[in-house]
Design an enzyme around this catalytic site. Structure first.
Site, PDB file in Angstrom:
ATOM      1  N   HIS A 102      -6.828   0.204   2.701  1.00 25.43           N
ATOM      2  CA  HIS A 102      -6.177  -0.360   3.451  1.00 25.43           C
ATOM      3  C   HIS A 102      -6.227  -0.016   4.808  1.00 25.43           C
ATOM      4  O   HIS A 102      -5.943   0.887   5.508  1.00 25.43           O
ATOM      5  CB  HIS A 102      -4.707   0.383   3.023  1.00 25.43           C
ATOM      6  CG  HIS A 102      -3.688  -0.296   4.039  1.00 25.43           C
ATOM      7  ND1 HIS A 102      -3.170  -1.741   4.093  1.00 25.43           N
ATOM      8  CD2 HIS A 102      -2.824   0.164   4.976  1.00 25.43           C
ATOM      9  CE1 HIS A 102      -2.297  -1.893   4.840  1.00 25.43           C
ATOM     10  NE2 HIS A 102      -1.918  -0.754   5.597  1.00 25.43           N
ATOM     11  N   GLY A 103      -7.468  -0.595   5.655  1.00 23.27           N
ATOM     12  CA  GLY A 103      -7.775  -0.301   7.025  1.00 23.27           C
ATOM     13  C   GLY A 103      -9.021   0.686   7.095  1.00 23.27           C
ATOM     14  O   GLY A 103      -9.461   0.687   5.874  1.00 23.27           O
ATOM     15  N   HIS A 120       0.869  -1.301   0.236  1.00 22.37           N
ATOM     16  CA  HIS A 120      -0.090  -0.018  -0.163  1.00 22.37           C
ATOM     17  C   HIS A 120       0.851   1.163   0.043  1.00 22.37           C
ATOM     18  O   HIS A 120       2.057   1.148   0.313  1.00 22.37           O
ATOM     19  CB  HIS A 120      -1.094  -0.026   1.111  1.00 22.37           C
ATOM     20  CG  HIS A 120      -0.309   0.415   2.595  1.00 22.37           C
ATOM     21  ND1 HIS A 120      -0.576   1.439   3.217  1.00 22.37           N
ATOM     22  CD2 HIS A 120       0.560  -0.385   3.263  1.00 22.37           C
ATOM     23  CE1 HIS A 120       0.018   1.515   4.377  1.00 22.37           C
ATOM     24  NE2 HIS A 120       0.795   0.290   4.426  1.00 22.37           N
TER      25      HIS A 120
END
Length: 211
Positions: free
Chosen positions: A136-137, A80
């Protein structure tokens, strides 16, 4: 920071329509700055991969030493915060994923939680409207410094203690990635159901944050 400053400087000289405060300044492909950025970014990705590989080797060795022979599933690796040349909508483009990862159709990925929240093993759906990407999260609701200043240490420590999670929270500065600094991961996963399928939901047993 170095290349962001360089891009802002060059964009200013070229009278770019992108305001510098947006932090979306760009480097033109084929220029020396662009080529150096891609070369150094690629090196960093390789360095990060080597670190992950080494840590995985140590973890696997520790598990085998404690439990005997174990069959491990294939490793899932996903970058990422990187740029990659890809084809979308019939055009070859540079896609810079910031806070996002690739989620091509069938591609395995990981969407991590924060301190004390769930993480997910996912499979990409190849959604073209998202440039075949997913988050990403959970994404932050406050920056690292703000989290340290604003979050209540006792509350965040209790959040982990109540879940029986082994942790290393000892002082306020350890709250940079506390759950209170992030959006609700369950809500985020629900909102990107069109981007990925959830294969496995992971509940944390321990949180170790070094400095």
């Amino acid at each position: 920071d170095h290349y962001n400053r360089l891009a802002k400087e060059l964009n200013s000289k070229a009278r770019s329509s992108v305001p510098p405060e947006w932090d979306l300044a760009f480097l033109n492909e084929g220029t020396d700055g662009f080529d150096r950025y891609i070369t150094e970014m690629t090196f960093c990705l390789g360095f990060a991969q080597a670190n992950r590989d080494r840590m995985s080797e140590e973890v696997r060795a520790g598990i085998v030493a404690a439990a005997g022979e174990v069959i491990f599933a294939p490793a899932i690796n996903i970058h990422h915060n990187y740029a990659a040349k890809e084809t979308h909508f019939g055009r070859e483009l540079w896609v810079h994923r910031k806070g996002a990862t690739s989620a091509r159709k069938g591609q395995m990925g990981i969407i991590p939680g924060s301190q004390g929240t769930k993480s997910y093993i996912v499979k990409g759906k190849g959604n073209t409207d998202s440039f075949m990407s997913c988050s990403h999260g959970a994404g932050r609701v406050m920056g690292r410094n703000e989290a340290v200043r604003s979050l209540d240490f006792t509350d965040e420590k209790k959040r982990l203690d109540d879940q029986g999670i082994l942790h290393s929270l000892r002082e306020k500065r350890d709250l940079e990635e506390a759950a209170g600094a992030y959006k609700n991961i369950d809500t985020v996963m629900l909102e990107q159901a069109g981007l990925v399928s959830i294969l496995t939901e992971l509940q944390p047993l321990a949180v170790i944050k070094g400095s």
